[in-house]
Each structure stands twice: as C-alpha cells, then as structure tokens.
Design an enzyme around this catalytic site. Structure first.
Site, PDB file in Angstrom:
ATOM      1  N   GLU A 310       0.818  -1.215   0.000  1.00 36.10           N
ATOM      2  CA  GLU A 310       0.000   0.000   0.000  1.00 36.10           C
ATOM      3  C   GLU A 310       0.850   1.262   0.000  1.00 36.10           C
ATOM      4  O   GLU A 310       0.610   2.207   0.755  1.00 36.10           O
ATOM      5  CB  GLU A 310      -0.964  -0.018   1.197  1.00 36.10           C
ATOM      6  CG  GLU A 310      -1.925  -1.201   1.153  1.00 36.10           C
ATOM      7  CD  GLU A 310      -2.956  -1.215   2.279  1.00 36.10           C
ATOM      8  OE1 GLU A 310      -2.714  -0.582   3.318  1.00 36.10           O
ATOM      9  OE2 GLU A 310      -3.999  -1.857   2.094  1.00 36.10           O
ATOM     10  N   ASP A 389      -8.427  -9.060   4.257  1.00 38.16           N
ATOM     11  CA  ASP A 389      -8.191  -7.896   5.107  1.00 38.16           C
ATOM     12  C   ASP A 389      -9.335  -7.690   6.094  1.00 38.16           C
ATOM     13  O   ASP A 389     -10.127  -6.760   5.931  1.00 38.16           O
ATOM     14  CB  ASP A 389      -8.046  -6.656   4.204  1.00 38.16           C
ATOM     15  CG  ASP A 389      -7.594  -5.439   4.970  1.00 38.16           C
ATOM     16  OD1 ASP A 389      -7.197  -5.599   6.139  1.00 38.16           O
ATOM     17  OD2 ASP A 389      -7.630  -4.329   4.407  1.00 38.16           O
ATOM     18  N   GLU A 417     -12.772  -1.837  11.830  1.00 39.49           N
ATOM     19  CA  GLU A 417     -12.691  -1.142  10.543  1.00 39.49           C
ATOM     20  C   GLU A 417     -13.801  -1.562   9.573  1.00 39.49           C
ATOM     21  O   GLU A 417     -14.474  -0.719   9.001  1.00 39.49           O
ATOM     22  CB  GLU A 417     -11.322  -1.409   9.918  1.00 39.49           C
ATOM     23  CG  GLU A 417     -11.172  -0.808   8.532  1.00 39.49           C
ATOM     24  CD  GLU A 417      -9.801  -1.078   7.923  1.00 39.49           C
ATOM     25  OE1 GLU A 417      -8.926  -1.619   8.608  1.00 39.49           O
ATOM     26  OE2 GLU A 417      -9.611  -0.722   6.740  1.00 39.49           O
TER      27      GLU A 417
END
Ligand code: GCW
Length: 841
Positions: A310, A389, A417
C-alpha cells in the site's frame, strides 16, 4: 449560571448521591477494572481475607501490583489494606517472585514448570502466618497473578484455598496502535491519539499509563504505539526522549514499548543515499540506531515493519527479499533481546481485475511461503487472520500452515474497521475463535491456528498474538461502551485461546457492568450473537464486506469492490456472484492449503455455506446446503439481521435501572443508530441484488415498503430532488436537499390513515461538514427537533451518512399536515430520504 441551571446542577448532584453505589455515574474509563463495591452477601465470601498486603522485593512492577491490590480491595470491600515489605507480621496477601520468596518460603521452590509471565496463586505459611501467596518467575507474572486474583473477587469467585497455576499460551501478546504523530489515528473511531499530538508525544501521558494498566490486567506485554504506515521521524535523535517518556509510562505495568519503523529510514532520516538492506552502511546504520535506542530504553521490545505494501517502501526497491530486509534489522536487535515483526500484508494493489487468475487472497502465501526458514530467530511474520483484510467472513490464512521454520503471530483487528466502526455492536470473539480453532492439518495430529501461531506445532522459539486496537481520547477508550469487550476478549484469548466466546462475554459483562443475572444474560446474549447479526445484514455467504472499500469502509457500496486494482472482488454480475478460487477452474487459492483443507474448499458440495462465495462463483439460483437459493438467502438474511438489530434496542431497554444511567444512555443511542443503519444496509444490498439478479424476493419485501413515503414525492418548498450515487444507498435512488438559495426548506404530506398513535421515522443524512437542524411539525405544532451533528465518516448524501430519527407515540388523524422542516448548515443541506409512519404499539 442561572438560578435554574444551579437548581438543575444541585438536583443532578443529589440524585447521583442518592443512587445506590453500584449505579454510580460511570464514563467507561475504568473499563473492566472498576472494582465496584460488592453487595453485603457477596462480601461475606471475603470475610477472612488478610488485612495486609506484603511485597517481597523491589521493583516498579511489584510496587504497582501492591498498590493495585490495595485499590481493588478498597473498591470492592471498602477496606484499606495495610502495606508491608519483605516481612510478614500477620496474616497477609504476599506478592513476590519465587526468587524473592526463597528465604521465607523455601517450600514454594518445589513448583516446577512455571514459565515466564505465568503465575501461581496459592496459600501457605510464611514466617509463621497463614498467607495468600501470589508468585511467579518474574515480576510481571506476579502482576498478572494479582490481576487474576482481583478479577476473581470482582466476579465473586471464591479465593479461599487457592492453588492455581496459569501459563500464557504464547510469549507474544501484543497490541498495535495505528496512531500518527499528528494525533490522528488510522482506522481509529474513538477520538485522537492518547500518545501523540501535533508531531510529538503528548505532554500528559496519564492515559498512556492507564492504558498500560488495562493491558496488563489482561496479560498484554507489548504495545506498538505508532501507525504501521510509519513516519520515519520516529527514528530521529530528537524523537528518542519522547519515546523514552512513553516507555517510562508503560514500565510499571510491564508493558514493553515497540514502534513501527519505515524501511526507508536510513535514507529518509539517516543521511544515507540508500536503504538497501544488503548495503553494509545500511546494516551499520540500523545497528547504531538500535544501540542508541537501547541505551535509553533498555526494555525496548522491538519494531513492526510494513513494507512493499500500500505504498510503503520495501526491499523490492533493490530487488531484495523480505528476509533480507527483516534480517538486517533483526541482527541489530538481537544482542538486546529485541524482536522484528514483519507484516505479511504484502500485496499488489494495482492488480489487473480483468485477469481471472489474479487473486489478492494468494498474495501473503505466494510471497512468504518461499522464504520459510530464511528469517532470523527474532523475526516474527505477523499474519492477518484471513487472506484478504479483516472482512466479516474469511477463511483462516493458509500462510499459518505455510511457515514451519519461521516464527509467526496472528494479527486480529480489535478496531472494527470493516465491522461497523464501533457504531455497530460486533463482538469479535466468536469470529476469532473460529479461526484460532481451525485445523489446518499441517503435519500429523491436530494443528489448529492457535497452536501454529504459538509456535507449539513446529517448536518455534517465539510467536503469538497481535491485536490492532486503536483506543483514543474518548473517555470510554473505544467509542462504543460495548466495544471494549473486544479488547478484553483479545487479551484473554492471547492468554488462553481455549476460553469460549460466551465465557469471555460473561466475564467481561460482570467486570464492566454487574453480576446481576439479568444484565449478564442480556448483554452476553447480545454480544455473542452480534457478529452473525452484523454479517447477516452486511454481506453473508463469504462474499466479503460489501462496503465502500475505496473510501470509508463503513456504509454499503457493492460496486466499489469491482473493476479496480484493490482485489476485493466478489465478481457479482447479472448471472451470479462469488470468486472462483478453486484449483480446477479458478485462481488456485484453495491449493495453498494442505490436501485435507484444500479438498474441503475445492468442491461446492463440501464448502460451508458461509464461505461459499469466497471460494466459488455460483448462479443466484444455486441451492445452498440449507435448501434455500443464494438470492433468497441474501434477502432473508438481510431482513433477519436488520430485525435482530431492531431487537437489540428492546433487549437493552430491559436493563434500564440495572446499570448506570450514563452508560445506559450511551449504549442505547448507539443501538438506536445501529437499528436505523442496519435498515440502510438491508435496503441497499437487497436493492442491488434485486436489480442485478432480476429475481424478486419470494417474500415480496424487497422494493416494497408500505409505511414509507419518499421525500421526493412529498410537497416540497425549498427542497429539491437529488440523485444519490450509488442509487441503492437511498430509497428509490433519490433524496431531497435544500436548494443553495434556501435557508429553510419544507417537505409535507397530508396524513390519510385513521386517527391513532403512530411512530414516525425520518431517514436523513448526517454529514460531518455541517450541522443541519430538522423539525417535525404536525400542523403548526412542533413535535420534535434534532440536529444532524453526529461524526460519521461522511461528507455527502449516501450510505455512510444515512441516519434514522424516530419520534415515538405521536397522535395523528386524517387530514393532518405532517411537515419536515430542514435548516441547512455549512455543506450539509438538510437532506433526507423518506419518512415512515406506522402504528405505535
Ligand atoms: O485494511 C487496511 C487498512 C489500512 C491499513 C492496512 C494495514 C494501516 O484499510 O488503513 O493501514 O490495512 O493493515 O496495513
């Protein structure tokens, strides 16, 4: 202060004094360490508890343990223990390491097999007196034993005639915080950082110290304080005194400080023209840096590295491997006992979505399995629990089985998240348990993930558990008072992954609220069901969270996963949905497991329904093991999940008066919000699937909302219709918003149903770039008024901002004019989607 305000304040004061003690006002700051006063009948059990607590030995940790014992007993029993040191003169609670107690209790030495951080609670005579003894190999173990002892009392377990040894499952029980130096937290949902502010470590580290106390109480021994997307400045000379202050704040609770480091540091802040791990100058730079660090912080724990991921720099810049990069740093840390965590979250986020063989799920295994055995002994590969993820449903990462000669740790995400960001209730222990208990069938016998990560299967020197937590400055640490159960459960599972999710919920509720059986039962039931409930209204069958993955990761946005390089594809189209990850026809991912597991997932017949779409692409008409078609399951599950979310509100309301008013109100507000947002999810996902599949809901619920009136079909003054994108995120694809020139806008309708009591929901949009005001009027009477001032991750009208406001029990009769009046503010244009009016019961 006006006379009225003074009276109100006095009233509140008197009221709070009049409340029974166990209902004292609470912010949640004390979490599970409340030590609230026990009832008379509970106290009886501890009548013979000694009146003194004696510590043998000298250390900040032992001192903290003694002080905490005094604090705990005082809170629960109202007795102030006498403190003593190195000598017993009466019956006492004795705290000390085996070594420290050697001269006064030689008989204790017979206890064998106590590991580092383990403890022993026992009783016996010391210097002629009957004592309760809390001992361990190390100071930290004594601290853990002391917390275990107080926890027993707080849960009203007997502490008489104790003889109990507890050993942690693994040496690594860490938490990571993703705090940036400017004070913001990546994926943090509870206010700014408790560590950093404005580029530096905070002046006041009280909260950091109190956080360490909470962590210690559940056996956590390491904490990484900064974001894995690491700012190289943490390794600058000038930052070292700052880090030292945090280490000092942690030390008395036995929590060791760690930091995330940027692999490019030798170049970014070290003055070199390279960060090539094989360049001797780079090697020397790391060594010097680490030596300096340890001079100031001798108990420093180590580094966490996110590289080649990332946008983070990595060894690929120089054509080097992850092992090259990890090892150069590991060698610098080794003489000091430090550790490097190298994250397995390495993948290409520019993957070509047109290529059917491409699969992000394969990345970690493809990348790290070939490097097995190439890492130094103080390197730990930190592996997210699933291959993508932290989605709501993923299989266990095959990499846990792919490393036999390399240390590993599992990374679990406490911060929610993809799980409702602490606005939705989602207790994660049941999900974690499924992964930890999953048998990967590597080697002979049972090899569940928990044993692989703990290093038990392949006899690794270290390994364990890492939780990404992201507590913030909010008084209750995680924003949602019930979310703290996740932090508690993480710590307890890292200590003992064999504990069940319901035991954890039970323990946590007793410690955090009360042992009132109705409270324990109700909260326990809500917590234990909540992951399934969340999954069922946000994307069942393993398709992955159907959220806005390009932005907030919060509200619904099914299409955002597709046609981009991020690789969170579900491949939903007009015919069907799911990622074919089989070896025979798909990406080959299932072949990364050993044969026993691979076979299970390779075939549709044996893949469990809840992971079907993770492994297979099927038509919407495919019939599940349950007997339902995929499409009907999707509809049913969203309706059932949203229904259960409505039910939470009633479950919680049944606790009124049984818990303190502050937390009662705080949780109720979140649950009411969640109930509304679950419907946003339900409608968005069902609408998308209805449109995509062309198949109607057999129960005729989807697209059919009998109590609903679309805002755009009301009579509008100042309000104008607005097309919402993606369209399924608003009912009918449209909302209304105040036109730019309007200062106040009105939408109205003429009520036509029979006279009676009704409840009325307004579905409005609460953005964080304005605070619009809404009023509900019937005729000229103002019935209700509220401000859209929540802090949702939203700057526009859509699934992130869509919020429900409910007005209960309102008298309506035919012909009444019902009006919604909006006053815009800033960039928020008082937009709303629809109203629903239904008979109140
Ligand atoms: O899921 C992603 C998050 C990023 C995070 C990354 C990681 C810290 O969206 O915010 O970056 O995972 O785990 O590195």
């Amino acid at each position: 202060m006006s006379v009225y305000q003074k009276l109100v304040t006095l009233g509140v004061l008197l009221l709070s004094m009049a409340l029974p003690c166990h209902l004292r006002a609470e912010t949640g700051y004390d979490a599970w360490l409340r030590y609230s006063v026990l009832t008379d009948s509970e106290r009886v059990k501890y009548g013979s508890l000694p009146a003194s607590v004696v510590v043998f030995g000298e250390s900040t940790v032992l001192h903290a343990a003694q002080q905490e014992m005094v604090r705990g007993v005082q809170g629960m029993l109202g007795r102030i223990l006498r403190v003593g040191k190195d000598q017993v003169e009466e019956k006492a609670i004795v705290l000390g390491t085996l070594d420290g107690l050697r001269s006064v209790a030689p008989w204790l030495q017979g206890r064998e097999g106590l590991h580092a951080d383990g403890f022993w609670l026992t009783t016996g005579k010391i210097q002629g007196f009957d004592c309760v003894i809390i001992t361990a190999l190390k100071d930290r173990g004594v601290l853990y034993g002391m917390f275990a002892f107080l926890s027993k009392m707080a849960r009203n377990e007997s502490v008489a005639a104790l003889n109990e040894v507890q050993q942690p499952y693994a040496p690594i029980r860490w938490v990571d915080q993703w705090d940036n130096l400017d004070g913001r937290i990546e994926r943090g949902y509870a206010g700014p950082s408790i560590f950093f502010d404005n580029g530096n470590v905070r002046g006041d580290l009280t909260r950091a110290r109190d956080y360490a106390r909470l962590l210690a109480s559940i056996g956590i021994n390491g904490c990484t304080i900064n974001n894995v997307n690491a700012d190289p400045r943490v390794l600058e000379d000038s930052f070292l005194p700052e880090l030292t202050r945090v280490a000092d704040a942690f030390r008395l609770w036995g929590v060791q400080l760690a930091i995330s480091v940027n692999l490019s540091s030798p170049k970014a802040v070290g003055g070199l023209d390279t960060f090539d791990p094989l360049d001797p100058r780079v090697e020397q730079w790391w060594r010097k840096r680490v030596d300096v660090l340890y001079r100031e912080i001798p108990d420093f724990a180590g580094f966490v590295i996110k590289a080649d991921s990332e946008g983070q720099a990595g060894p690929s810049t120089y054509n080097r491997t992850a092992a090259d990069a990890a090892n150069v740093i590991a060698r610098a840390l080794k003489p000091h006992g430090g550790i490097v965590f190298y994250r397995a979250f390495v993948y290409n986020h520019h993957l070509d979505w047109r290529e059917p063989k491409n699969d992000r799920a394969k990345a970690a295994y493809d990348f790290f399995h070939p490097l097995d055995g190439k890492f130094e002994d103080n390197v730990i590969i930190q592996i997210k629990h699933g291959p993508i993820d932290f989605q709501v449903r993923e299989p266990a990462s095959p990499l846990f089985g792919g490393l036999r000669s390399t240390n590993q740790a599992i990374e679990l995400q406490v911060t929610q998240e993809y799980m409702g960001q602490q606005r939705h209730l989602c207790f994660l222990a049941p999900m974690w348990k499924e992964v930890l208990d999953f048998d990967l069938h590597v080697g002979g016998g049972q090899t569940p993930v928990k044993d692989l990560v703990a290093g038990k299967v392949f006899h690794r020197p270290t390994g364990g558990f890492v939780g990404v937590v992201n507590v913030g400055m909010d008084a209750n640490w995680l924003g949602h008072p019930l979310a703290m159960a996740n932090l508690y459960a993480f710590g307890r599972l890292a200590w003992n992954p064999n504990l069940s999710a319901s035991t954890l919920a039970d323990e946590w509720t007793r410690l955090s609220f009360s042992s009132d059986p109705i409270v324990v039962k109700t909260i326990g039931a809500m917590q234990v069901a909540s992951w399934h409930v969340y999954e069922s209204y946000t994307g069942p069958l393993g398709a992955g969270t159907l959220t806005d993955i390009l932005g907030s990761h919060y509200g619904p946005d099914v299409d955002s996963s597709e046609r981009n390089g991020w690789g969170q594809w579900h491949r939903g189209d007009h015919e069907g949905i799911g990622m074919d990850r089989t070896v025979s026809t798909g990406t080959g991912y299932s072949g990364e497991y050993t044969a026993a597991v691979a076979t299970l997932y390779e075939s549709i017949a044996t893949t469990p329904d809840e992971l079907l779409l993770f492994f297979h692409h099927v038509p919407y008409t495919h019939v599940l093991h349950s007997g339902k078609t995929v499409i009907q399951h999707i509809y049913d599950s969203h309706y059932q999940g949203a229904e259960q979310a409505q039910h939470y509100v009633h479950q919680w309301e049944s606790l009124k008066g049984r818990i303190d008013d502050e937390r009662y109100a705080a949780v109720l507000a979140r649950l009411e919000y969640q109930a509304g947002h679950a419907i946003v999810w339900r409608d968005a996902i069902c609408t998308w699937f209805r449109r995509m599949s062309g198949i109607a809901d057999a129960e005729k619920r989807v697209g059919n909302y009998p109590d609903r009136t679309e805002a755009e079909s009301m009579q509008l003054e100042g309000y104008v219709p607005l097309d919402v994108m993606p369209p399924e995120n608003a009912s009918g694809g449209k909302a209304v918003e105040c036109s730019p020139e309007a200062h106040r806008c009105v939408a109205s309708l003429r009520f036509a149903a029979p006279a009676g009591w009704y409840e009325l929901d307004v579905q409005y949009f609460d953005q964080n770039n304005g605070e619009s005001t809404f009023r509900l009027l019937v005729g000229e009477q103002v019935i209700d008024e509220w401000v859209a001032d929540d802090h949702l991750p939203a700057v526009k009208v859509g699934g992130d901002s869509s919020t429900r406001h409910r007005t209960k029990k309102l008298a309506l009769r035919p012909g009444d004019r019902v009006r919604i009046e909006g006053t815009p503010d800033g960039r928020e244009h008082a937009a709303f989607d629809y109203i629903e009016i239904r008979p109140a019961n």
